[in-house]
Design a protein around this motif. Structure first.
Motif, short mmCIF file in Angstrom:
data_model
loop_
_atom_site.label_atom_id
_atom_site.label_comp_id
_atom_site.label_asym_id
_atom_site.label_seq_id
_atom_site.Cartn_x
_atom_site.Cartn_y
_atom_site.Cartn_z
N LEU A 127 0.83 -1.21 0.00
CA LEU A 127 0.00 0.00 0.00
C LEU A 127 0.86 1.26 0.00
CD1 LEU A 127 -2.93 -1.01 2.35
CD2 LEU A 127 -3.00 -0.59 -0.11
N LEU A 128 2.00 1.20 0.66
CA LEU A 128 2.91 2.35 0.65
C LEU A 128 3.36 2.63 -0.79
CD1 LEU A 128 4.60 4.50 2.07
CD2 LEU A 128 6.35 2.74 2.46
N GLU A 129 3.72 1.59 -1.53
CA GLU A 129 4.14 1.80 -2.92
C GLU A 129 3.00 2.34 -3.78
OE1 GLU A 129 5.59 -0.43 -6.97
OE2 GLU A 129 5.42 -1.64 -5.17
N VAL A 130 1.81 1.74 -3.68
CA VAL A 130 0.66 2.19 -4.47
C VAL A 130 0.36 3.65 -4.17
CG1 VAL A 130 -1.83 1.92 -4.82
CG2 VAL A 130 -0.36 -0.11 -4.70
N THR A 131 0.27 3.97 -2.89
CA THR A 131 -0.10 5.32 -2.48
C THR A 131 0.97 6.33 -2.88
OG1 THR A 131 -1.34 4.39 -0.63
CG2 THR A 131 -0.84 6.73 -0.51
N TYR A 132 2.22 6.02 -2.61
CA TYR A 132 3.30 6.95 -2.93
C TYR A 132 3.34 7.24 -4.43
CZ TYR A 132 7.74 9.34 -2.99
OH TYR A 132 8.72 10.28 -3.17
N ARG A 133 3.24 6.21 -5.23
CA ARG A 133 3.29 6.39 -6.69
C ARG A 133 2.06 7.12 -7.20
NH1 ARG A 133 5.14 1.83 -9.96
NH2 ARG A 133 5.00 3.41 -11.58
N ALA A 134 0.89 6.80 -6.66
CA ALA A 134 -0.36 7.44 -7.13
C ALA A 134 -0.43 8.91 -6.74
CB ALA A 134 -1.56 6.69 -6.58
N TYR A 135 0.21 9.28 -5.65
CA TYR A 135 0.11 10.65 -5.16
C TYR A 135 1.26 11.55 -5.63
CZ TYR A 135 -3.99 9.99 -2.22
OH TYR A 135 -5.27 9.77 -1.77
N GLU A 136 1.97 11.16 -6.67
CA GLU A 136 3.08 11.96 -7.18
C GLU A 136 2.62 13.37 -7.57
OE1 GLU A 136 6.48 11.97 -10.69
OE2 GLU A 136 5.21 10.21 -10.42
N LEU A 137 1.51 13.49 -8.30
CA LEU A 137 1.01 14.80 -8.70
C LEU A 137 0.63 15.64 -7.49
CD1 LEU A 137 0.23 16.88 -10.84
CD2 LEU A 137 -1.96 15.71 -11.07
N ILE A 138 0.09 15.01 -6.47
CA ILE A 138 -0.29 15.74 -5.25
C ILE A 138 0.96 16.40 -4.64
CG2 ILE A 138 -1.26 15.50 -2.92
CD1 ILE A 138 -3.27 15.06 -5.31
N ARG A 139 2.06 15.67 -4.60
CA ARG A 139 3.32 16.24 -4.08
C ARG A 139 3.80 17.36 -4.98
NH1 ARG A 139 3.94 10.84 -3.38
NH2 ARG A 139 5.37 10.61 -5.15
N GLU A 140 3.72 17.16 -6.31
CA GLU A 140 4.16 18.20 -7.25
C GLU A 140 3.34 19.47 -7.09
OE1 GLU A 140 3.97 16.53 -11.19
OE2 GLU A 140 5.58 15.08 -10.76
N LEU A 141 2.05 19.33 -6.78
CA LEU A 141 1.18 20.50 -6.58
C LEU A 141 1.42 21.18 -5.24
CD1 LEU A 141 -2.16 19.06 -8.03
CD2 LEU A 141 -0.74 20.87 -9.05
N GLY A 142 2.20 20.56 -4.38
CA GLY A 142 2.49 21.13 -3.06
C GLY A 142 1.34 20.98 -2.09
N LEU A 143 0.45 20.02 -2.33
CA LEU A 143 -0.67 19.79 -1.41
C LEU A 143 -0.18 19.00 -0.19
CD1 LEU A 143 -3.35 18.90 -4.10
CD2 LEU A 143 -3.29 20.97 -2.68
N HIS A 144 -0.69 19.35 0.95
CA HIS A 144 -0.25 18.77 2.22
C HIS A 144 -1.17 17.63 2.66
CE1 HIS A 144 1.38 22.88 2.09
NE2 HIS A 144 2.45 22.29 2.57
N ALA A 170 -13.20 14.96 0.30
CA ALA A 170 -12.65 16.30 0.09
C ALA A 170 -11.58 16.23 -0.99
CB ALA A 170 -12.04 16.83 1.39
N THR A 171 -11.49 17.29 -1.76
CA THR A 171 -10.44 17.38 -2.76
C THR A 171 -10.07 18.85 -2.99
OG1 THR A 171 -9.65 16.46 -4.86
CG2 THR A 171 -11.88 17.43 -4.85
N ALA A 172 -8.94 19.06 -3.60
CA ALA A 172 -8.41 20.41 -3.77
C ALA A 172 -8.90 21.06 -5.06
CB ALA A 172 -6.89 20.38 -3.77
N LYS A 173 -9.27 22.31 -4.94
CA LYS A 173 -9.69 23.09 -6.11
C LYS A 173 -8.56 23.17 -7.14
CE LYS A 173 -11.25 27.72 -7.41
NZ LYS A 173 -11.63 29.06 -6.90
N LYS A 174 -7.31 23.27 -6.66
CA LYS A 174 -6.20 23.47 -7.59
C LYS A 174 -5.73 22.19 -8.28
CE LYS A 174 -2.27 23.64 -4.32
NZ LYS A 174 -1.21 24.54 -3.85
N HIS A 175 -6.30 21.04 -7.93
CA HIS A 175 -5.93 19.82 -8.64
C HIS A 175 -6.53 19.90 -10.04
CE1 HIS A 175 -5.57 15.67 -9.88
NE2 HIS A 175 -4.73 15.49 -8.88
N PRO A 176 -5.74 19.57 -11.07
CA PRO A 176 -6.22 19.81 -12.45
C PRO A 176 -7.37 18.92 -12.93
CG PRO A 176 -4.07 18.75 -12.46
CD PRO A 176 -4.36 19.11 -11.03
N TRP A 177 -7.65 17.77 -12.28
CA TRP A 177 -8.73 16.93 -12.81
C TRP A 177 -9.56 16.20 -11.76
CZ3 TRP A 177 -7.62 12.01 -11.28
CH2 TRP A 177 -6.27 11.65 -11.15
N LEU A 178 -9.19 16.21 -10.49
CA LEU A 178 -9.94 15.45 -9.49
C LEU A 178 -11.37 15.96 -9.30
CD1 LEU A 178 -7.54 14.50 -6.56
CD2 LEU A 178 -8.72 12.99 -8.15
#
Length: 171
Positions: free
Chosen positions: A16-33, A122-130
């Motif tokens: 799950l750590l691998e799945v989550t870390y890889r899937a959340y790459e864009l979240i890190r790039e967007l600077g979301l906490h 909940a999701t972020a307004k600044k995410h480009p497609w979520l």
């Protein structure tokens, strides 16, 4: 090809750590906490132990995960079930596995087992497609929050699952 929907177990934490870390790459790039974006093994294990973390396995490989939160803080915002930490492994993207797991949790767990008429996330307004993805899946924005942590506006979204509660006859 076999698909299995189930609760995660502590033995699944490294996968799950691998799945989550890889899937959340864009979240890190967007600077979301978002905690899932920078989770370590201990946080993944805590999520499994504290919440209801579900997985979809295809031929024994975890390809998607989603968590039904048990946190009391969330219930102060909305009494409805709250889903979080939704991730699909990028190696299996565009195959619909994330959507299948979300549908299964909505239908079998939230509506079926809990008898809830709706679900929130909940999701972020600044995410480009979520936001648009969740809207296509029937979620509607019902509240905006800014936690003043640099994430900007977060949308709380709600999806009606059934028009009225289902009553389970016992006996």
């Amino acid at each position: 090809m076999s698909e299995t929907y189930r609760l995660a177990e502590l033995k699944d934490a490294e996968n799950l750590l691998e799945v989550t870390y890889r899937a959340y790459e864009l979240i890190r790039e967007l600077g979301l906490h978002w905690p899932a974006a920078t989770a370590d093994l201990a946080l993944i294990e805590d999520n499994i132990a504290t919440n209801e973390c579900y997985v979809l396995e295809v031929d024994g490989t975890i390809v998607a995960t989603i968590t039904l939160s048990k946190e009391e803080e969330i219930k102060k915002i909305s009494p409805l079930p709250f889903i979080k930490w939704f991730a699909a492994h990028p190696d299996y993207s565009n195959r619909g596995y994330g959507g299948k797991l979300l549908d299964w949790v909505e239908e079998h767990i939230i509506a079926g087992q809990l008898g809830s008429t709706a679900v929130t996330l909940a999701t972020a307004k600044k995410h480009p497609w979520l936001v648009q993805m969740y809207e296509r899946r029937g979620y509607e924005r019902f509240m905006e929050l800014d936690q003043q942590n640099g994430d900007g506006i977060m949308y709380l979204m709600k999806k009606t699952l059934i028009d009225k509660p289902q009553f389970i006859q016992r006996g």
